[in-house]
Design a protein around this motif. Structure first.
Motif, PDB file in Angstrom:
ATOM      1  N   ILE A   1     -26.092 -73.389  30.276  1.00  0.00           N
ATOM      2  CA  ILE A   1     -24.970 -73.962  29.596  1.00  0.00           C
ATOM      3  C   ILE A   1     -23.679 -73.124  29.597  1.00  0.00           C
ATOM      4  O   ILE A   1     -22.469 -73.363  29.832  1.00  0.00           O
ATOM      5  N   LEU A   2     -23.807 -71.593  29.588  1.00  0.00           N
ATOM      6  CA  LEU A   2     -22.824 -70.683  29.746  1.00  0.00           C
ATOM      7  C   LEU A   2     -22.443 -70.791  31.149  1.00  0.00           C
ATOM      8  O   LEU A   2     -21.415 -70.774  31.401  1.00  0.00           O
ATOM      9  N   ALA A   3     -23.381 -71.091  32.113  1.00  0.00           N
ATOM     10  CA  ALA A   3     -22.930 -70.908  33.578  1.00  0.00           C
ATOM     11  C   ALA A   3     -21.926 -72.227  33.744  1.00  0.00           C
ATOM     12  O   ALA A   3     -21.119 -72.318  34.674  1.00  0.00           O
ATOM     13  N   ALA A   4     -22.324 -73.480  33.178  1.00  0.00           N
ATOM     14  CA  ALA A   4     -21.600 -74.468  33.154  1.00  0.00           C
ATOM     15  C   ALA A   4     -20.162 -74.264  32.773  1.00  0.00           C
ATOM     16  O   ALA A   4     -19.106 -74.846  33.300  1.00  0.00           O
ATOM     17  N   LEU A   5     -20.158 -73.644  31.341  1.00  0.00           N
ATOM     18  CA  LEU A   5     -18.750 -73.378  31.084  1.00  0.00           C
ATOM     19  C   LEU A   5     -17.965 -72.467  31.817  1.00  0.00           C
ATOM     20  O   LEU A   5     -16.643 -72.845  32.218  1.00  0.00           O
ATOM     21  N   SER A   6     -18.661 -71.446  32.437  1.00  0.00           N
ATOM     22  CA  SER A   6     -18.060 -70.578  33.276  1.00  0.00           C
ATOM     23  C   SER A   6     -17.535 -71.284  34.557  1.00  0.00           C
ATOM     24  O   SER A   6     -16.339 -70.881  35.136  1.00  0.00           O
ATOM     25  N   TYR A   7     -18.404 -72.145  34.992  1.00  0.00           N
ATOM     26  CA  TYR A   7     -18.001 -72.959  36.431  1.00  0.00           C
ATOM     27  C   TYR A   7     -16.873 -73.765  36.085  1.00  0.00           C
ATOM     28  O   TYR A   7     -15.975 -73.833  36.834  1.00  0.00           O
ATOM     29  N   ALA A   8     -16.701 -74.492  34.967  1.00  0.00           N
ATOM     30  CA  ALA A   8     -15.396 -75.279  34.627  1.00  0.00           C
ATOM     31  C   ALA A   8     -14.238 -74.534  34.448  1.00  0.00           C
ATOM     32  O   ALA A   8     -13.342 -74.802  34.832  1.00  0.00           O
ATOM     33  N   ALA A   9     -14.473 -73.389  33.578  1.00  0.00           N
ATOM     34  CA  ALA A   9     -13.486 -72.411  33.699  1.00  0.00           C
ATOM     35  C   ALA A   9     -12.668 -71.923  34.904  1.00  0.00           C
ATOM     36  O   ALA A   9     -11.545 -71.758  35.117  1.00  0.00           O
ATOM     37  N   ARG A  10     -13.670 -71.749  35.718  1.00  0.00           N
ATOM     38  CA  ARG A  10     -13.125 -71.147  37.268  1.00  0.00           C
ATOM     39  C   ARG A  10     -12.436 -72.546  37.958  1.00  0.00           C
ATOM     40  O   ARG A  10     -11.553 -72.194  38.757  1.00  0.00           O
ATOM     41  N   GLN A  11     -12.981 -73.662  37.803  1.00  0.00           N
ATOM     42  CA  GLN A  11     -12.404 -74.766  38.405  1.00  0.00           C
ATOM     43  C   GLN A  11     -10.840 -75.134  37.931  1.00  0.00           C
ATOM     44  O   GLN A  11     -10.023 -75.730  38.763  1.00  0.00           O
TER      45      GLN A  11
END
Length: 74
Positions: free
Chosen positions: A53-63
């Motif tokens: 879940i934290l990776a999903a948030l990090s991925y979205a932030a990078r986008q």
């Protein structure tokens, strides 16, 4: 944590997913935006981990790291 996000044309039409488990990042973000807590998600989807879940948030932030947005013509 970004290595937890996979892109595979054979899974969910190539959308970014959590570890190839057919949980698109967009679904995880929608659950969080809808008010689910990380703990709620983990209870409902036992094959997911907190780090996913934290990776999903990090991925979205990078986008969102773009120079500028252009409005679409009407």
């Amino acid at each position: 944590m970004i290595d937890r996000i996979t892109l595979d044309p054979a899974i969910c039409h190539g959308k970014p997913c959590i570890r190839g488990l057919r949980y698109p990042v967009e679904n995880v973000l929608e659950w969080l935006a809808g008010g689910m807590s990380i703990e709620d998600i983990l209870l409902d989807y036992e094959d997911l981990e907190r780090e996913d879940i934290l990776a999903a948030l990090s991925y979205a932030a990078r986008q969102t790291h773009i120079k500028r947005l252009e409005p679409l013509a009407a």
